[in-house]
Design an enzyme around this catalytic site. Structure first.
Site, PDB file in Angstrom:
ATOM      1  N   ASP A  71       0.858  -1.175   0.000  1.00 15.41           N
ATOM      2  CA  ASP A  71       0.000   0.000   0.000  1.00 15.41           C
ATOM      3  C   ASP A  71       0.899   1.231   0.000  1.00 15.41           C
ATOM      4  OD1 ASP A  71      -2.440   1.582   0.506  1.00 15.41           O
ATOM      5  OD2 ASP A  71      -1.516   1.881   2.472  1.00 15.41           O
TER       6      ASP A  71
ATOM      7  N   ASP B 223      -0.012   5.093   0.871  1.00 21.98           N
ATOM      8  CA  ASP B 223      -0.143   6.110   1.923  1.00 21.98           C
ATOM      9  C   ASP B 223      -0.314   5.461   3.295  1.00 21.98           C
ATOM     10  OD1 ASP B 223      -0.134   8.164  -0.071  1.00 21.98           O
ATOM     11  OD2 ASP B 223      -2.212   7.638  -0.510  1.00 21.98           O
TER      12      ASP B 223
END
Length: 217
Positions: free
Chosen positions: A10, A12
């Site tokens: 992922d 952020d």
């Protein structure tokens, strides 16, 4: 053609510091020391692939071109540590968006697994031999749906999962620790001198697990 194992990351809150709808290249700040860990895993044969929901495109906060500039910056930052990203996949959709054609329910927005399935097809990846690292349970669910092992990075935002599909294989207090867990779990030589806590759990999860039935807090 030979298939590869991957680490899906992922963006952020996992790869870079969390920020509310970052829209400029300088908004993406890598965590200190992450390049060294990613390079070690790349040297173990893992492909490194970013999988990220970017509803800011659908919401009109930034454009696809803005996103491409941010991701070029991210690639360059990692390259300075000798790290090559094998792919960056993003979902631009959101049902509450304002951009025509993007304000839809799709199959790629996590927790749906569309981005992982596309990456596996395009990059010749074996999902069952791969890992996913993310900071929310939607990330975990997306990985679990395709058979990846998952590590949740604990940012203090997630309640204990109630469904097996949202249960991570491991939890880590930060991304560096998550990558150390993967390296330790995948080391088959028996020569790993890096001592890693493998059974970390957020305090709130421990409290919930110890609460008597009917007394959940």
């Amino acid at each position: 053609m030979r298939r590869h194992r991957a680490i899906f990351l992922d963006r952020d809150g996992t790869l870079v510091h969390r920020r509310h709808y970052p829209s400029r290249p300088e908004d993406l700040r890598l965590y200190d020391g992450i390049g060294t860990r990613l390079r070690a895993l790349q040297e173990m044969g893992f492909r490194l692939v970013v999988i990220t929901n970017q509803s800011g495109v659908a919401r009109g906060f930034f454009t696809r071109d803005d996103l491409e500039r941010m991701h070029a910056h991210l690639r360059n930052d990692l390259a300075r540590s000798g790290v090559r990203l094998d792919g960056i996949y993003y979902c631009p959709h959101h049902p509450e968006g304002v951009v025509p054609g993007l304000a839809v329910r799709c199959g790629c927005r996590k927790p749906r697994p569309g981005m992982l399935l596309r990456a596996a097809e395009e990059l010749y990846l074996t999902l069952e031999a791969s890992w996913l690292v993310g900071d929310i349970l939607d990330d975990v669910e997306a990985g679990n749906r395709v058979g990846c092992r998952s590590v949740l990075v604990d940012l203090g935002t997630e309640a204990p999962p109630r469904e097996p599909l949202r249960r991570p294989a491991f939890v880590a207090p930060d991304t560096i620790h998550a990558l150390r867990i993967i390296q330790h779990a995948e080391n088959t030589s028996g020569n790993n001198s890096d001592v890693v806590e493998m059974d970390y759990l957020p305090t709130s999860w421990r409290v919930a697990a110890s609460a008597p039935a009917g007394k959940e807090r």
